[in-house]
Enzyme design. Structure first.
Site, short mmCIF file in Angstrom:
data_model
loop_
_atom_site.label_atom_id
_atom_site.label_comp_id
_atom_site.label_asym_id
_atom_site.label_seq_id
_atom_site.Cartn_x
_atom_site.Cartn_y
_atom_site.Cartn_z
N LYS A 171 -3.81 1.13 -7.32
CA LYS A 171 -3.04 1.47 -6.13
C LYS A 171 -1.73 0.68 -6.11
O LYS A 171 -0.67 1.19 -5.76
CB LYS A 171 -3.84 1.18 -4.86
CG LYS A 171 -3.09 1.50 -3.55
CD LYS A 171 -2.82 2.99 -3.37
CE LYS A 171 -1.93 3.31 -2.17
NZ LYS A 171 -2.60 3.16 -0.88
N LYS A 239 4.94 -4.08 2.61
CA LYS A 239 3.70 -4.85 2.48
C LYS A 239 3.10 -4.63 1.08
O LYS A 239 2.73 -5.58 0.38
CB LYS A 239 2.68 -4.42 3.54
CG LYS A 239 1.36 -5.20 3.50
CD LYS A 239 0.17 -4.36 4.00
CE LYS A 239 -0.34 -3.42 2.91
NZ LYS A 239 -1.62 -2.75 3.20
#
Lengths: 298, 298, 298, 298
Positions: A171, A239
């Protein structure tokens, strides 16, 4: 069909829980604010009042929360999943968090008698609603196979990519490529506009060749129109790029384009655009090229 | 069907000329070395002995040569296309050159009574052989339409992207995105390998989501296998990135990722890998991550 | 003492010519606009009306003009220095131009019977007025020695750095370091301000250690005060960074920080700050950090 | 004169402790391995056997350990400084650690009745031996003044730069500038070598102008000679750049050159050069320019 608990019923978790109900699973949901829990109850799920309540009797527990500390808060501690779920429960963390935290939590799970897989998703809110997410899964082969029927109720592509934490690592790589590709397309579009090229025609021909990518397919037209309705917000991608750069540093891997993209995403956020779609990187390229524009969402 | 002259019968020009023959055009070819001209003759074309000979009676003249100075040498001067082709001839420059040179030559063409379109192609040798190139075309609308039947004999996607030089501008943008995407995929792959992830599985799941791109589809497996048979050579992509960075600088457009990618492609070439496929950017990321490998082509 | 001609009496050339007069040389000046020539005449020089007039009887010809094409225009052609200066004259090019052009012009000079040294300067208008420029000199050793008495009238540090063109190469390296250092100091200052540090105290302590540099000594206080009165203009440094990046590319040398700095200087210019001092790179860092400011010079 | 305890007697801490003895202070030392403690005893200090023993009766406690976790280990916990030192003791942390950790520890100190200043140093082993360190001090003004007599025994420049943590912030900025400047000088040197310039002469003239900096003064000659004996090791500078990039990210400050420099330092380390002097960044530039060299220290 299984008893499935979903913890975290936000813009991703709620539609995933609904799809699990629709697939015939017995679904219990828990969320810090009760409004989302009630929405799930209205769709045929059970509204739990605490994590302990939620995981009671669960065969599979899915967590879908924003960041590493949130996952830690949900699974560790007296009130958490590990302390309250049945022995041998299968914990599926669908959140996007730091790979090293994921590895650490998988070890803690094992000590607590909990089987763990990390299964972050790609595809956004629309993919969650339609149940067509791409899911990158890390963990022991037998645990991943045990999780597969549940994951296939919420995603179209479910791929086992390696041991615990590997889902998070893939990811992270995904977020690196997506952000970098947006920036490349943004640079190309501003370059084309500066030269008076017909960008719609250019996007068409670029998408047809070796330069072709999903950003050209799905986002370039919106970028050309300065439409930056999220989608995936700059704040969240910022983030995630923090996760990528930290994990690359930890592993001693050079990511010069990733590092520069992280700087640019951070600048976009610092300039106050954290709530726009990540494709708003175009605004930054435009600014750095002395070409102002007004956006439709800011 | 038209009388078409092709000047420059290299790995791209020769198959394009053959496809024009196959489509029913009357094709004349010229090349500095006569071997290629003979190959065209064997395929049903006419072998010219000079540019003046080649363009005599031509309705369309296609040039397919390596770089800006080569195009200038072919079209300008006493022996060149402009001085020897029939008035009103349609010149189609399929070479990849600097947009500003392309604009300048279009103006010189107009003065010489020559209609000009720039039509650089994407798709590589295989695309040229199969006649499925993507072609980005700049020029006046009527000239582009006049060129379309000829271009459709060599390409699948033929898009008019703007006035003279626009084809080159879009090609430059294409090369920016392609090189940058290769570098992003390279960074992702080395990152995944360093974390012990199954890269084949990771490539599959990455390709299925928003990170999906043609480099993942066509080149990532080869990169993971360290197979860098060209394909498109580093030397040529280095040349093209010189065009992009110069054109962006000229236009005042910021391309931070493009500039960094140009540095990396230049370094790959400086380290002696100019003859490898451009996907060999992976070798550089690997080196900078302290992870050696042996390649199969170097 | 020598007969010295100065061509180009701008903000650098005029004070240099005056210092040559003050040192006792017989000085002739030429400038495209006559106002500057008259100022030199008022200081004891001779005002020439053409290049041919200016170089008549010269022993040393100094050129001080903005860019490569300007130097070419002044020395080449029927009306130029090479065609009109006495055989054996010593040509000193103090302009900052491309090293490859400098090498080429030195060869052309040799063919024309002119001895050539390239001698770009560092130190700015103030250094020119005070006669304390740093001068990096390329050329044959005997020519450099012949030029030394003249150069020492305008500079304090006169160093022979290599064959023809080497002066320009070192000047290019100088501009790379200066721009990069400004950017580093800008990043440091915005970083310190964001953390509430006393920047004046920080500049003092930074300047005293291994981080110490002339930008901290001479420009950091102005940067902290957002005072960007030139000094050396962004437009000119942007030109010079174009020289550096092109020369590095030509030589196959990787300059990742140089390339990124060139992007940033280009962006600063594109945003309309071309007339500010190059230390205004701070404004860009501030913008990218979401920290606005108003400047005193824009 | 004061009772001063020094915890951490490594290559920096030991000479600092010796200088404190020489200045007339009563010095107690503690180190994990006793060899260093014995060296201090031989120089007139007292060798403590534990932290509790070391801080008993101390008026000032100086810590000089490698990284944030080391400082936490030394001051927190039952056996630590805070639990065992006299109320009102002045703690001076001379280590280079994360600013946010420094702020947090200062708050913890206050709760424990300990006055805290952060006072990281610049100047290296030689500066520590000679007592001429530059010291950037954060904390309350009265505490900084109280620490000044002690700090002036080990440093030449002692500057109060702001509240608690500010010393660490300035040190981070220092490390950003130093690493970036080394990289700029490395790019310039390889650029000059590739053009056949006399680098010793070039360094001289560059050092004399606006490009002048301490790296040119102290390290460029060694770099040109490929002598990379530390000095300050790549491993340590890599750690410090991790602090800078994290702190800049936290504060939302864009540091594009800093981020790229951190990538390059990380690559140098990943390639196995962690024990060389940080000026070995030149090796990386050389490699990326296809110019091999052999070093004298690797």
């Amino acid at each position: 069909m299984a008893n499935v608990t979903v913890i975290g019923l936000g813009i991703m978790g709620l539609p995933m829980a609904r799809n699990l109900v629709d697939a015939g699973h017995t679904v219990t949901g828990f969320n810090r604010s009760s409004a989302a829990t009630e929405k799930l109850a209205a769709h045929g799920g059970r509204a739990a009042t605490s994590i302990a309540d939620a995981v009671s009797g669960a065969e599979v527990v899915i967590t879908m929360v924003p960041d590493s500390p949130d996952v830690e808060a949900v699974v560790l501690g007296e009130d958490g999943v590990f302390a309250n779920a049945p022995q041998g429960v299968l914990w599926v963390d669908a959140s996007t968090i730091r790979p090293d935290v994921s590895v650490r939590l998988a070890a803690a799970a094992a000590e607590a008698g909990v089987r763990a897989v990390d299964a972050p998703v790609s595809g956004g809110e629309q993919g969650a609603i339609e149940g067509i997410l791409s899911i990158m899964v890390g963990g022991a082969a037998e645990d991943v196979e045990a999780a597969r029927p549940v994951l296939e109720a919420v995603g179209k592509t479910v791929v086992h990519v390696g041991p615990a934490g590997s889902g998070q690592t893939v990811k992270a790589a995904n977020q690196l490529i997506v952000a970098g590709t947006i920036e490349l397309v943004a640079e190309a579009l501003v370059f084309l506009e500066a030269h008076g090229v017909d960008t719609a025609a250019a996007i068409e021909v670029l998408a047809g060749g070796l330069a072709g990518n999903r950003i050209l397919d799905r986002k370039a037209a919106g970028m050309a129109a300065r439409s930056f309705e999220p989608g995936f917000r700059v704040d969240l991608h910022h983030k995630d790029l923090g996760i990528v750069t930290a994990a690359a540093r930890e592993a001693g891997v050079a990511i010069p384009l990733g590092a520069m993209t992280a700087q640019l995403m951070g600048a976009l956020r610092a300039e106050g655009h954290g709530n726009l779609d990540h494709s708003a990187l175009l605004l930054l390229v435009e600014q750095l090229s002395g070409r102002g524009s007004t956006t439709t969402n800011d």
